[in-house]
Design an enzyme around this catalytic site. Structure first.
Site, PDB file in Angstrom:
ATOM      1  N   ARG A 173       0.829  -1.201   0.000  1.00 50.31           N
ATOM      2  CA  ARG A 173       0.000   0.000   0.000  1.00 50.31           C
ATOM      3  C   ARG A 173       0.874   1.266   0.000  1.00 50.31           C
ATOM      4  NH1 ARG A 173      -3.538   2.464   4.481  1.00 50.31           N
ATOM      5  NH2 ARG A 173      -5.026   3.698   3.270  1.00 50.31           N
ATOM      6  N   HIS A 211       0.684   4.372  -2.549  1.00 55.53           N
ATOM      7  CA  HIS A 211       0.530   5.759  -2.106  1.00 55.53           C
ATOM      8  C   HIS A 211       1.680   6.626  -2.608  1.00 55.53           C
ATOM      9  CE1 HIS A 211      -2.562   5.262   1.387  1.00 55.53           C
ATOM     10  NE2 HIS A 211      -2.898   4.584   0.313  1.00 55.53           N
ATOM     11  N   ASN A 254      -2.975   7.947   5.639  1.00 50.55           N
ATOM     12  CA  ASN A 254      -1.744   7.275   6.080  1.00 50.55           C
ATOM     13  C   ASN A 254      -2.000   6.355   7.262  1.00 50.55           C
ATOM     14  OD1 ASN A 254      -1.846   8.434   8.606  1.00 50.55           O
ATOM     15  ND2 ASN A 254       0.149   9.345   8.505  1.00 50.55           N
ATOM     16  N   HIS A 262      -6.011  -5.775  -2.679  1.00 53.63           N
ATOM     17  CA  HIS A 262      -6.814  -5.957  -1.464  1.00 53.63           C
ATOM     18  C   HIS A 262      -7.026  -7.428  -1.129  1.00 53.63           C
ATOM     19  CE1 HIS A 262      -8.551  -1.606  -1.857  1.00 53.63           C
ATOM     20  NE2 HIS A 262      -7.296  -1.638  -1.454  1.00 53.63           N
TER      21      HIS A 262
END
Ligand code: HEM
Ligand SMILES: *[C@@H]1O[C@H](CO)[C@@H](O)[C@H](O)[C@H]1NC(C)=O
Ligand SMILES: *[C@@H]1O[C@H](CO)[C@@H](O)[C@H](O)[C@H]1NC(C)=O
Ligand SMILES: *[C@@H]1O[C@H](CO)[C@@H](O)[C@H](O)[C@H]1NC(C)=O
Length: 339
Positions: A77, A81, A109, A207
């Site tokens: 992740r 980001h 975050n 996911h």
């Protein structure tokens, strides 16, 4: 270190053909155009400057992830980001300063973890090749190795990224897709980064590992439209299950996004989404577009699933977003600080 690069050999072949057809002037123009491409990332960028790089990264990543396999998810992740905010330039790794709140300080975050793994890999790399390898590349390589360790596929990671000097919380809040996004918004956000609807469908499969905090989806369980209702796109039995894990107002509990196999990188995510059990509205949204829906349905059948190989291809696409190369940016000494 891999040596065969299909795009190069195709280029060479095309070039030989061109030589026989066009005069020298045309060739020179073509060459000039091609040199602008010289800044592209490539597999084995550090072949000469840090030949052991991938071995060092892999060794250190294994040390950490074998002890804490659940870190693979937040690291994956983190790379996502990083790439979606200012391009894959390691900006997600920078600490806030007294004058500026960094991406780390942004709302999305909240569950980013694994910064210590990146720091450990960076210092192992610095010992062998000081000042050579960017934090942005290290994050991309660690992500690949971590995903592989939780049964994902292996893909070659093109490198040559350089590190940015700016990290702004406000940009992370604006640039990252919220879990409440619909398919139109998701496709637009991905398109703005040069990613296709297929990339969206494939990368959402990230996911398949990891957990989410309740507030990312409890709107679907309680008072969805302000009439005390639930999200009609979410399976009723699943809603009942999720309600037992997340009471209204719970901001700290976490649930597995792919219950039962949240530590394994597999195509189960698509089976869930197809059964209307995707956790976020953004997961369910993949059923609202013919192309992304077709992808979900195909992977969900489990027969001839292409997800694992598709994932590597889309990760390379994602890893190309807005990269700094050549003389742009810098090679950070420590990933949390600009030089
Ligand atoms: C398509 C748009 C996306 C949205 C709206 C989205 C949203 C989210 C949210 C809200 C969470 C849970 C955060 C929390 O509450 O703790 C999450 C977790 C996660 N996301 Fe995404 N995401 C998206 C795409 C991606 C992509 C492209 C990847 C990687 C390829 C990814 C990988 C992950 C992983 C691995 C986790 C679990 C992190 C953990 O266990 O700590 N996501 N995502
Ligand atoms: C994320 O942001 C919150 C404030 O929104 C802060 O308290 C937390 O320390 C940040 N997390 C990281 C890893 O920087
Ligand atoms: C998606 O959300 C945007 C912004 O809220 C809205 O304008 C649009 O109509 C929505 N599209 C769909 C297909 O629901
Ligand atoms: C549901 O939302 C509506 C509109 O925002 C609000 O008036 C109502 O009090 C909410 N009900 C509950 C049970 O929270």
């Amino acid at each position: 270190m891999p040596s065969f690069n299909p795009s190069i050999s195709l280029k060479t072949m095309a070039f030989q053909k061109i030589i026989s057809v066009f005069p020298l002037q045309v060739l020179l123009v073509l060459l000039a155009l091609d040199s602008s491409n010289a800044q592209k990332l490539k597999v084995g960028f550090y072949c000469k400057t840090c030949p052991d790089l991938e071995a060092i990264v892999s060794r250190t990543t294994h040390q950490y992830i074998s002890r804490a396999p659940t870190l693979a998810a937040p690291i994956l992740r983190m790379h996502f980001h990083d790439c979606f905010v200012r391009g894959c330039d390691g900006s997600v790794l920078l600490n806030s300063t007294p004058n500026s709140q960094a991406e780390k300080g942004a709302v999305p975050n909240q569950s980013l973890r694994g910064f210590d793994v990146i720091d450990a890999v960076k210092s192992a790399v610095e010992k062998k090749c000081p000042g050579v390898v960017s934090c942005a590349d290290i994050l991309a390589l660690v992500t690949r190795d971590a995903v592989k360790m939780v049964h994902g596929s292996f893909w070659e990671v093109p490198t040559g990224r350089r590190d940015g000097r700016v990290s702004l919380a406000s940009e992370a809040n604006r640039g990252l897709p919220p879990p409440f996004a619909n398919i139109t918004q998701l496709k637009a956000l991905f398109a703005a980064k040069g990613l296709s609807a297929k990339d969206l469908a494939v990368l959402s499969g990230g996911h398949t590992i990891g957990t989410s905090h309740c507030p990312s989806f409890t709107n679907r369980l309680y008072n969805f439209t302000g009439k005390g209702d639930t999200d009609p796109k979410l399976d009723k039995n699943y809603i009942a299950q999720l309600k037992t894990k997340c009471k209204p107002g719970d901001t700290t509990s976490r649930v597995e996004m792919d219950p039962g196999s949240f530590k394994t990188f597999d195509e189960d995510y698509y089976t869930l989404v197809a059964k209307r059990r995707g956790l976020f509205q953004s997961d369910s949204a993949l059923l609202d577009d013919t192309e992304t829906k077709a992808y979900v349905t195909k992977q969900a059948t489990n027969r001839g699933s292409t997800f694992l190989t598709d994932f590597g291809v889309s990760m390379v696409n994602m890893g190309n977003i807005g990269v700094l190369t050549g003389n742009n940016g810098e090679i950070r000494k420590h990933c949390a600080f600009v030089n």
